[in-house]
Scaffold this active site. Structure first.
Site, mmCIF file in Angstrom:
data_model
loop_
_atom_site.group_PDB
_atom_site.id
_atom_site.type_symbol
_atom_site.label_atom_id
_atom_site.label_comp_id
_atom_site.label_asym_id
_atom_site.label_seq_id
_atom_site.Cartn_x
_atom_site.Cartn_y
_atom_site.Cartn_z
ATOM 1 N N HIS A 186 13.013 29.084 37.867
ATOM 2 C CA HIS A 186 12.478 27.704 38.342
ATOM 3 C C HIS A 186 11.124 27.810 37.522
ATOM 4 C CE1 HIS A 186 11.272 24.934 42.123
ATOM 5 N NE2 HIS A 186 10.735 24.671 41.227
ATOM 6 N N LEU B 59 8.184 22.904 32.297
ATOM 7 C CA LEU B 59 7.801 23.208 30.875
ATOM 8 C C LEU B 59 7.378 21.890 30.393
ATOM 9 C CD1 LEU B 59 10.179 25.641 29.622
ATOM 10 C CD2 LEU B 59 8.244 25.998 30.687
ATOM 11 N N ASP C 152 14.347 18.754 41.972
ATOM 12 C CA ASP C 152 13.288 19.616 42.421
ATOM 13 C C ASP C 152 11.796 18.723 42.160
ATOM 14 O OD1 ASP C 152 11.746 22.232 43.273
ATOM 15 O OD2 ASP C 152 10.657 21.615 41.348
ATOM 16 N N HIS D 123 15.198 21.292 46.566
ATOM 17 C CA HIS D 123 13.932 21.312 47.362
ATOM 18 C C HIS D 123 13.967 20.846 48.594
ATOM 19 C CE1 HIS D 123 9.581 20.143 46.540
ATOM 20 N NE2 HIS D 123 9.935 19.560 47.344
ATOM 21 N N HIS E 157 12.408 27.649 46.276
ATOM 22 C CA HIS E 157 10.810 28.133 46.975
ATOM 23 C C HIS E 157 10.748 28.109 48.261
ATOM 24 C CE1 HIS E 157 10.753 23.902 46.767
ATOM 25 N NE2 HIS E 157 10.089 23.659 45.503
ATOM 26 N N ASP F 183 7.998 28.987 39.962
ATOM 27 C CA ASP F 183 7.779 27.523 40.128
ATOM 28 C C ASP F 183 6.577 27.099 39.425
ATOM 29 O OD1 ASP F 183 7.814 24.826 40.720
ATOM 30 O OD2 ASP F 183 7.361 25.061 42.896
ATOM 31 N N HIS G 118 -0.767 21.494 35.538
ATOM 32 C CA HIS G 118 -1.461 20.481 35.755
ATOM 33 C C HIS G 118 -2.736 20.365 34.810
ATOM 34 C CE1 HIS G 118 1.416 18.720 38.486
ATOM 35 N NE2 HIS G 118 1.332 19.823 39.113
HETATM 36 O O1 DOR Z 1 4.118 22.422 43.696
HETATM 37 C C1 DOR Z 1 4.886 21.811 43.113
HETATM 38 N N1 DOR Z 1 4.848 21.193 41.818
HETATM 39 N N2 DOR Z 1 6.076 21.778 43.699
HETATM 40 C C2 DOR Z 1 7.045 21.047 43.159
HETATM 41 O O2 DOR Z 1 8.257 21.106 43.765
HETATM 42 C C3 DOR Z 1 7.127 20.294 41.970
HETATM 43 C C4 DOR Z 1 5.752 20.830 41.191
HETATM 44 C C5 DOR Z 1 5.526 20.002 39.885
HETATM 45 O O3 DOR Z 1 6.325 19.640 39.236
HETATM 46 O O4 DOR Z 1 4.338 19.769 39.647
#
Ligand code: DOR
Length: 425
Positions: A61, A64, A153, A180, A233, A306, A310
């Protein structure tokens, strides 16, 4: 090219192996694993005494971000982060832009990853078109292009009839569905776990039941359809109980847990660090304890990062405004070893949860050091002390709540199909 890893502690839970031995790699495959091997002519020899030699880690999980959000991560940087963390295979979630809900996107991810990837990349296709929760995506096409599982997800499939059809289609193809689990009504506008910590911080919380009501519903649908079902998760004690009970009843269910839910509780959000905002949210100590127990007894089969990169801008504006997610590929192994040191689980169970278990749950290559298998291998220095330094991470994004933590244990060499993808002194 041949390579001999000499004198390491070979730990291969798939074959119940835990002994000092040499490991010989030839032509991209594991050739022999025995003590006292002679190096063939021209073979590179690396002394690994005092180190652990394990199958390359497998993460079921990750995000990318390619295509479409390459300012956060791309297939090259994401797989470099994976290799640096000891991973040789990662399964990438479909919440890209566009969503990976069709053959063309799956194919492009597979192709790009082959061109620039430092790890095997196995795409997970969307369950519904655009992950909008309504119309099933074309599972057959995505499978033909290389999808190993299906998931929306980031979003929960809320419509039980849609979920039922998804499980039926996936069952016909023999692939798992990863859910999810998060009831969107119970979780509406939530930023954190519903608790005194959230209340003190003035944050809207979601109860742990937001997760477990969906797990309970889906397990009924698994009973109805007989499909392979995977809980992404897991964060709640009640979900652990439900999965444990379902396994006892013989249902084809597997589950994963993240290093951050195993390591942190909702207390961490009191710092205001937006890297602690994650979905599902960090929960209370009782939930965390249940995750420990579930991982140790095998109810929770796998560890999954996971990994959710960002950019700084997306993590600005306080917990309420920040995008949920944290980068996990480069800290997962050391956080797992921290749990081993604390007596939460044995080392062999940790390695199993990061190798053979995800390989089995998703039908992936690797996860074993058996002779003849692809040479996907990690060498771990269990004593290496290092400090998590965001700027030093290979990932394009630096959103980790573990910045400044001193951790013990590191992947010092990673081989993927016999190719060195990571090496540090
Ligand atoms: O914290 C998370 N970020 N949980 C998720 O299910 C998606 C992920 C994301 O894509 O940023």
């Amino acid at each position: 090219m041949s390579l001999l890893l000499r004198g390491g502690r070979v730990l291969d839970p798939a074959g119940s192996v835990d002994r000092t031995a040499d490991l010989l790699v030839e032509d991209g495959r594991i050739a022999r694993v025995e003590p006292g091997l002679d190096a063939p002519a021209g073979c590179r020899v690396i002394e690994v005494a005092g180190r652990i030699v394990a199958p390359g880690l497998i993460d079921p999980h990750v995000h990318l971000r390619e295509p479409g959000q390459e300012h956060k991560e791309d297939l090259e940087t994401g797989t470099r982060a994976a290799a640096a963390g000891g991973f040789t295979t990662v399964c990438c979630m479909p919440n890209t832009k566009p969503v990976n809900d069709c053959r063309a996107v799956t194919e492009s991810i597979v192709r790009r990853a082959r061109e620039v990837g430092a790890a095997r990349v196995c795409p997970i296709g969307a369950i519904t078109k655009g992950s909008a929760g309504e119309v099933l995506a074309d599972f057959d096409e995505m499978r033909a292009a290389g999808a190993v599982a299906f998931s929306d997800d980031g979003r929960c499939v809320m419509n039980a009839a849609v979920m039922r059809r998804a499980l039926e289609r996936a069952r016909a193809l023999g692939l798992p569905v990863s859910q999810h689990c998060q009831d969107e009504h119970l979780a509406r506008q939530a930023v954190a776990h519903e608790s005194a910590v959230a209340a003190r911080a003035g944050l809207v919380g979601e109860p742990a039941a937001a997760e477990s009501v969906i797990v309970a519903r889906d397990l009924e649908l698994v009973e109805l359809t007989g499909a392979r079902y995977h809980v992404a998760h897991v964060s709640a004690a009640a979900s652990v109980r439900l999965v444990r009970d379902a396994k006892r009843r013989g249902l084809p269910v597997t589950a994963e847990v993240t290093p951050h839910h195993l390591t942190l509780t909702d207390e961490a959000i009191a710092s205001g660090d937006t890297s602690t905002r994650v979905n599902p949210p960090l929960r209370g100590a009782d939930d965390r304890d249940a995750l420990w127990e579930g991982l140790a007894d095998g109810t929770l089969d796998c560890i999954a990062t996971d990994h959710a990169p960002h950019s700084p801008a997306e993590k600005e504006g306080g917990l309420g405004a920040a995008a949920p997610g944290l980068v996990g590929l480069e800290t997962a192994l050391a956080l797992g070893l921290r749990l081993v040191a604390a007596g939460v689980l044995p080392l062999a169970r940790l390695i199993a949860a990061m190798t053979v278990a995800p390989a089995g749950a998703f039908g992936l290559p690797g996860g074993t050091l058996a002779p003849g298998a692809p040479a996907d291998v990690v060498v771990i220095d269990p004593d290496r002390l290092w400090t998590v330094t965001p700027a030093a991470l290979h990932s394009k994004s630096k959103n980790t709540p573990f910045a400044g933590w001193e951790l013990r244990g590191k992947a010092v060499l990673t081989l993927c199909g016999g190719t060195l993808t990571h090496e540090e002194a």
